[in-house]
Design a protein around this motif. Structure first.
Motif, PDB file in Angstrom:
ATOM      1  N   MET A  10       0.835  -1.195   0.000  1.00 61.29           N
ATOM      2  CA  MET A  10       0.000   0.000   0.000  1.00 61.29           C
ATOM      3  C   MET A  10       0.872   1.247   0.000  1.00 61.29           C
ATOM      4  N   ILE A  11       0.303   2.355  -0.411  1.00 64.30           N
ATOM      5  CA  ILE A  11       1.069   3.587  -0.580  1.00 64.30           C
ATOM      6  C   ILE A  11       1.630   4.090   0.744  1.00 64.30           C
ATOM      7  N   SER A  12       1.028   3.683   1.851  1.00 67.55           N
ATOM      8  CA  SER A  12       1.555   4.095   3.153  1.00 67.55           C
ATOM      9  C   SER A  12       2.936   3.519   3.427  1.00 67.55           C
ATOM     10  N   GLU A  13       3.310   2.460   2.713  1.00 65.59           N
ATOM     11  CA  GLU A  13       4.625   1.846   2.882  1.00 65.59           C
ATOM     12  C   GLU A  13       5.664   2.411   1.926  1.00 65.59           C
ATOM     13  N   ARG A  14       5.289   3.353   1.101  1.00 62.10           N
ATOM     14  CA  ARG A  14       6.241   3.944   0.167  1.00 62.10           C
ATOM     15  C   ARG A  14       7.273   4.773   0.919  1.00 62.10           C
ATOM     16  N   PRO A  15       8.532   4.801   0.470  1.00 58.65           N
ATOM     17  CA  PRO A  15       9.565   5.580   1.177  1.00 58.65           C
ATOM     18  C   PRO A  15       9.181   7.043   1.324  1.00 58.65           C
ATOM     19  N   ALA A  16       9.634   7.649   2.429  1.00 57.57           N
ATOM     20  CA  ALA A  16       9.283   9.041   2.702  1.00 57.57           C
ATOM     21  C   ALA A  16       9.897   9.985   1.682  1.00 57.57           C
ATOM     22  N   GLU A  17      10.998   9.587   1.054  1.00 57.18           N
ATOM     23  CA  GLU A  17      11.653  10.459   0.079  1.00 57.18           C
ATOM     24  C   GLU A  17      10.783  10.726  -1.136  1.00 57.18           C
ATOM     25  N   ALA A  18       9.790   9.851  -1.372  1.00 59.39           N
ATOM     26  CA  ALA A  18       8.913  10.061  -2.524  1.00 59.39           C
ATOM     27  C   ALA A  18       7.886  11.142  -2.254  1.00 59.39           C
ATOM     28  N   ASP A  19       7.570  11.412  -0.991  1.00 58.61           N
ATOM     29  CA  ASP A  19       6.512  12.374  -0.678  1.00 58.61           C
ATOM     30  C   ASP A  19       6.932  13.814  -0.956  1.00 58.61           C
ATOM     31  N   ASP A  20       8.190  14.155  -0.637  1.00 55.18           N
ATOM     32  CA  ASP A  20       8.623  15.547  -0.818  1.00 55.18           C
ATOM     33  C   ASP A  20       9.176  15.817  -2.207  1.00 55.18           C
ATOM     34  N   ARG A  21       9.200  14.812  -3.078  1.00 54.71           N
ATOM     35  CA  ARG A  21       9.638  14.958  -4.476  1.00 54.71           C
ATOM     36  C   ARG A  21      11.082  15.447  -4.585  1.00 54.71           C
ATOM     37  N   ALA A  22      11.874  15.193  -3.593  1.00 49.61           N
ATOM     38  CA  ALA A  22      13.265  15.671  -3.627  1.00 49.61           C
ATOM     39  C   ALA A  22      14.152  14.776  -4.478  1.00 49.61           C
ATOM     40  N   VAL A  23      13.842  13.492  -4.531  1.00 50.96           N
ATOM     41  CA  VAL A  23      14.673  12.529  -5.249  1.00 50.96           C
ATOM     42  C   VAL A  23      13.887  11.997  -6.435  1.00 50.96           C
ATOM     43  N   PRO A  24      14.390  12.167  -7.667  1.00 46.78           N
ATOM     44  CA  PRO A  24      13.684  11.598  -8.824  1.00 46.78           C
ATOM     45  C   PRO A  24      13.745  10.072  -8.814  1.00 46.78           C
ATOM     46  N   GLY A  25      12.874   9.480  -9.604  1.00 50.11           N
ATOM     47  CA  GLY A  25      12.840   8.033  -9.737  1.00 50.11           C
ATOM     48  C   GLY A  25      11.577   7.403  -9.201  1.00 50.11           C
ATOM     49  N   ARG A  64       7.460  11.872 -10.527  1.00 50.26           N
ATOM     50  CA  ARG A  64       6.913  12.827  -9.574  1.00 50.26           C
ATOM     51  C   ARG A  64       7.739  14.108  -9.478  1.00 50.26           C
ATOM     52  N   THR A  65       9.053  14.030  -9.539  1.00 51.52           N
ATOM     53  CA  THR A  65       9.886  15.214  -9.331  1.00 51.52           C
ATOM     54  C   THR A  65       9.955  16.088 -10.570  1.00 51.52           C
ATOM     55  N   THR A  66      10.207  15.496 -11.735  1.00 53.87           N
ATOM     56  CA  THR A  66      10.402  16.261 -12.967  1.00 53.87           C
ATOM     57  C   THR A  66       9.145  16.325 -13.829  1.00 53.87           C
ATOM     58  N   ARG A  67       8.101  15.557 -13.504  1.00 56.38           N
ATOM     59  CA  ARG A  67       6.868  15.474 -14.310  1.00 56.38           C
ATOM     60  C   ARG A  67       7.134  14.920 -15.706  1.00 56.38           C
ATOM     61  N   GLN A  71      18.922   4.504 -11.162  1.00 58.18           N
ATOM     62  CA  GLN A  71      18.497   5.453 -10.122  1.00 58.18           C
ATOM     63  C   GLN A  71      17.158   6.110 -10.427  1.00 58.18           C
ATOM     64  N   LEU A  72      16.661   5.899 -11.647  1.00 59.22           N
ATOM     65  CA  LEU A  72      15.348   6.436 -12.004  1.00 59.22           C
ATOM     66  C   LEU A  72      14.267   5.363 -11.943  1.00 59.22           C
ATOM     67  N   ARG A  73      14.591   4.216 -11.349  1.00 62.69           N
ATOM     68  CA  ARG A  73      13.611   3.137 -11.221  1.00 62.69           C
ATOM     69  C   ARG A  73      13.478   2.777  -9.742  1.00 62.69           C
ATOM     70  N   ARG A  74      12.931   3.711  -8.948  1.00 63.07           N
ATOM     71  CA  ARG A  74      12.831   3.504  -7.506  1.00 63.07           C
ATOM     72  C   ARG A  74      11.468   2.909  -7.107  1.00 63.07           C
ATOM     73  N   SER A  75      10.373   3.542  -7.524  1.00 68.10           N
ATOM     74  CA  SER A  75       9.052   3.060  -7.125  1.00 68.10           C
ATOM     75  C   SER A  75       8.017   3.482  -8.150  1.00 68.10           C
ATOM     76  N   LEU A  76       6.873   2.803  -8.090  1.00 65.60           N
ATOM     77  CA  LEU A  76       5.749   3.115  -8.967  1.00 65.60           C
ATOM     78  C   LEU A  76       4.468   3.000  -8.144  1.00 65.60           C
ATOM     79  N   VAL A  77       3.604   4.011  -8.269  1.00 65.55           N
ATOM     80  CA  VAL A  77       2.301   4.013  -7.600  1.00 65.55           C
ATOM     81  C   VAL A  77       1.211   3.876  -8.650  1.00 65.55           C
ATOM     82  N   TRP A  78       0.279   2.951  -8.408  1.00 67.04           N
ATOM     83  CA  TRP A  78      -0.825   2.684  -9.345  1.00 67.04           C
ATOM     84  C   TRP A  78      -2.109   2.564  -8.531  1.00 67.04           C
TER      85      TRP A  78
END
Length: 465
Positions: free
Chosen positions: A273-288, A309-312, A359-366
């Motif tokens: 579930m999305i609640s288990e996604r790394p925190a770095e994905a929420d602030d869009r600081a790290v691409p991937g 998410r970071t670069t759109r 480094q651009l293949r970290r996670s995917l949300v669907w």
């Protein structure tokens, strides 16, 4: 042992009694087990198996009841004879055991056993034969005392409810507007099909409006649940089943709440579930970290969309129809030939993302669509961690939803998306990635992604040196 004088008198007086028909194979206990399984969220087929009846019988029970149990699910009181006790009576009766002895063995009153043998014996012969199944059938039929519904007995109330439920809409000048002609097929209306035009007050609105229109008339009162039951349960009278088409849902059968709660996808667990996604994905600081979805078109055509998410940065997945689509009848539980089945989407995502650096293949949300049922294999093939949004929460992948809205300029709703080839999708993606974005300080997604790749490459060279 011969028949007593009282039984002989009864036999002489009644003759061959009228029979109400063939006894039902299923008993009250079977129906109760069926509806308890339905209330627990089981399908009609599984509930029929739990009740010990065929799937066709279970489906007919569910359809005739409108999705609602027509009998009480509470267990019978010990005051009444059970089917097991009636079987014991039939066995002892065949062994020519007396009434009082049967009563002692069952711990029942002798008058109860005598009355049972007299009332629920066979009705098709002159003999007072006793069979447990026939006796149980007679007892259940005699115990049913159907109450006349309030809508059937109160003409004014019924007309009020029908007028506000199925009444014809009209223009401001009073001219009626019938709307499209829709035939009731006994099931819910299909997607993108005409609905019946009617006044369409909800049963709750009707029930509460009665108190306003008739404040002093207590006879003009009815609950919204009684209106629903009059619509869905056959045999209640008053309202016809086809009037369910006037409800806003247009649902021909009621769906038990437990069944809707059990509709969750089996391939979605708490660990993804999305609640288990790394925190770095929420602030869009790290691409991937990516967000994905499908945009659907006419004739089950689809295009997959991936947004970073970071670069759109946007990538479009070409999902052509598989060989055999439209050429042969659809096979139940067979492969999805429309092109956006689980296997096709998995392969398309893997092919597209494997062209990017690791480094651009970290996670995917669907979202929790069935097209991502192969997410575990996708993770093995690409190393991409896949997470799923909560049900009915599209804002959890807002960048993708926004991009899908932009793509509708090129792929409008109601058009066949299968006519667009891979080169067309590449050109549209390039057009979006070359547009300046306010959220990127008016840089384009392609420029933002290129800057990240260059900076990461320089960082790697400096670390190596």
């Amino acid at each position: 042992m011969g028949a007593g004088k009282r039984q002989q008198a009864i036999r002489a007086m009644r003759g061959r009694m009228w029979s109400p028909g063939r006894p039902s194979v299923a008993r009250r206990e079977d129906r109760q087990r069926f509806w308890r399984a339905i209330a627990a969220g089981c399908s009609s087929e599984d509930a029929a198996a739990a009740a010990g009846v065929s799937q066709a019988v279970g489906s007919r029970w569910f359809r005739d009841g409108g999705g609602m149990p027509p009998i009480s699910l509470a267990p019978l009181s010990g005051r009444y004879l059970s089917f097991a006790e009636r079987e014991e009576i039939a066995i002892l009766r065949a062994q020519r055991v007396g009434v009082r002895e049967i009563a002692r063995r069952l711990n029942r009153s002798a008058s109860t056993i005598s009355r049972e043998l007299r009332r629920n014996a066979s009705t098709r012969t002159y003999r007072l034969d006793y069979r447990a199944t026939t006796a149980q059938w007679h007892a259940e039929r005699r115990a049913s005392r159907p109450k006349v519904s309030k809508l059937a007995s109160n003409d004014a109330l019924r007309e009020y409810v029908q007028e506000r439920l199925v009444g014809t809409i009209a223009r401001p000048d009073g001219e009626p507007v019938p709307g499209p002609e829709v035939r009731f097929a006994g099931r819910r209306h299909g997607r993108r099909q005409d609905r019946r035009w009617a006044t369409s007050w909800s049963p709750e609105q009707i029930a509460n409006r009665l108190r306003v229109d008739f404040p002093q008339d207590d006879s003009m009162r009815i609950s919204h649940e009684a209106i629903y039951q009059a619509l869905y349960v056959q045999g209640r009278g008053a309202l016809k089943r086809e009037l369910v088409a006037c409800l806003r849902t247009g649902r021909a059968l009621r769906v038990p709440r437990a069944r809707t709660q059990a509709r969750g996808k089996k391939f979605v667990s708490a660990e993804v579930m999305i609640s288990e996604r790394p925190a770095e994905a929420d602030d869009r600081a790290v691409p991937g970290h990516w967000e994905g979805d499908l945009i659907l078109g006419l004739n089950s055509s689809a295009i997959g969309t991936l947004v970073e998410r970071t670069t759109r940065f946007t990538m479009l997945l070409h999902l052509p129809r598989m060989q055999g689509h439209g050429d042969r009848p659809r096979v139940k539980n067979g492969p999805a030939l429309t092109g956006h089945g689980a296997d096709a989407v998995r392969d398309a995502i893997a092919t597209s993302l494997m062209t990017l650096p690791e480094q651009l293949r970290r996670s995917l949300v669907w979202d929790q669509g069935a097209e991502m049922a192969q997410h575990a294999q996708l993770r093995i093939d690409t190393g991409l961690h896949v997470y799923f949004c909560d049900p009915q929460s599209p804002w959890q992948r807002g960048s993708n939803e926004n991009t899908n809205g932009l793509l509708r300029q090129y792929f409008p709703r109601g058009t066949d998306l299968s006519r667009h080839g891979a080169d067309d999708l590449t050109a549209v993606a390039a057009a979006l990635n070359s547009r300046p974005r306010k959220t990127l300080d008016w840089r384009t997604p392609a420029e933002a992604l290129n800057e990240y790749l260059q900076s990461s490459q320089q960082t790697g060279v400096a670390t190596t040196g």
